[in-house]
Design an enzyme around this catalytic site. Sequence first.
Site, PDB file in Angstrom:
ATOM      1  N   HIS A  37       0.848  -1.189   0.000  1.00 12.18           N
ATOM      2  CA  HIS A  37       0.000   0.000   0.000  1.00 12.18           C
ATOM      3  C   HIS A  37       0.887   1.244   0.000  1.00 12.18           C
ATOM      4  O   HIS A  37       2.017   1.226   0.513  1.00 12.18           O
ATOM      5  CB  HIS A  37      -0.899   0.014   1.237  1.00 12.18           C
ATOM      6  N   GLU A  49       0.915   4.037   1.721  1.00 12.75           N
ATOM      7  CA  GLU A  49       1.384   4.543   3.016  1.00 12.75           C
ATOM      8  C   GLU A  49       2.420   3.617   3.643  1.00 12.75           C
ATOM      9  O   GLU A  49       3.399   4.090   4.233  1.00 12.75           O
ATOM     10  CB  GLU A  49       0.203   4.717   3.989  1.00 12.75           C
ATOM     11  N   CYS A  62      -5.679   2.401   5.737  1.00 11.51           N
ATOM     12  CA  CYS A  62      -6.291   1.182   6.266  1.00 11.51           C
ATOM     13  C   CYS A  62      -5.624   0.857   7.609  1.00 11.51           C
ATOM     14  O   CYS A  62      -4.625   1.472   7.976  1.00 11.51           O
ATOM     15  CB  CYS A  62      -6.124   0.036   5.273  1.00 11.51           C
ATOM     16  N   CYS A  82      -1.822   0.209   7.283  1.00 12.53           N
ATOM     17  CA  CYS A  82      -1.055   1.425   7.026  1.00 12.53           C
ATOM     18  C   CYS A  82      -1.039   2.336   8.250  1.00 12.53           C
ATOM     19  O   CYS A  82      -0.014   2.956   8.549  1.00 12.53           O
ATOM     20  CB  CYS A  82      -1.621   2.156   5.820  1.00 12.53           C
TER      21      CYS A  82
END
Length: 156
Positions: A55, A57, A85, A88
């Site tokens: 992801h 991040e 999320c 992250c």
Amino acid sequence: MKDNDLRYIRMTIDIARKARENGNHPFGALLVDAQGDVVAEAENTVVTGHDCTGHAETNLMRQASKIYEPDFLAQCTLYTSTEPCPMCAGAIFWGNVRRVVYGLSQAGLYGMLGGASEEELLLPCRDLFQKGRKNIEVTGPLLEEEAKEVHQGFWT
């Protein structure tokens, strides 16, 4: 909200657009220091990297934590096109970033996807951060309609 927050969110949306063009999910993030300088950026690499943890991040925090000390990261703001999320948010927490600003909310993203799915882990980052003892400021959603645009037609 701070003066440049909208400009930086728009930059993360552009990074998300680039991730999509590169064959990945449309998410982007950047790290801005206390002086307002962009010190790192990352896009989602889940598909091309064959890594479910790729992801934006999390990629950003991996990169930043190799370069910068926790005290420096505590003075930074992480901007992201979509609300982090839980995975992250955990990376942000452990990396010691103390301010997060996002465009599209998790609820807004999941709403675009048609509601409940087994892929949802709906836990707003604010709620996760409140479980820790660090004071992490969260601002968002900002420019939610603009942030939605990069997702249009991707998930269908």
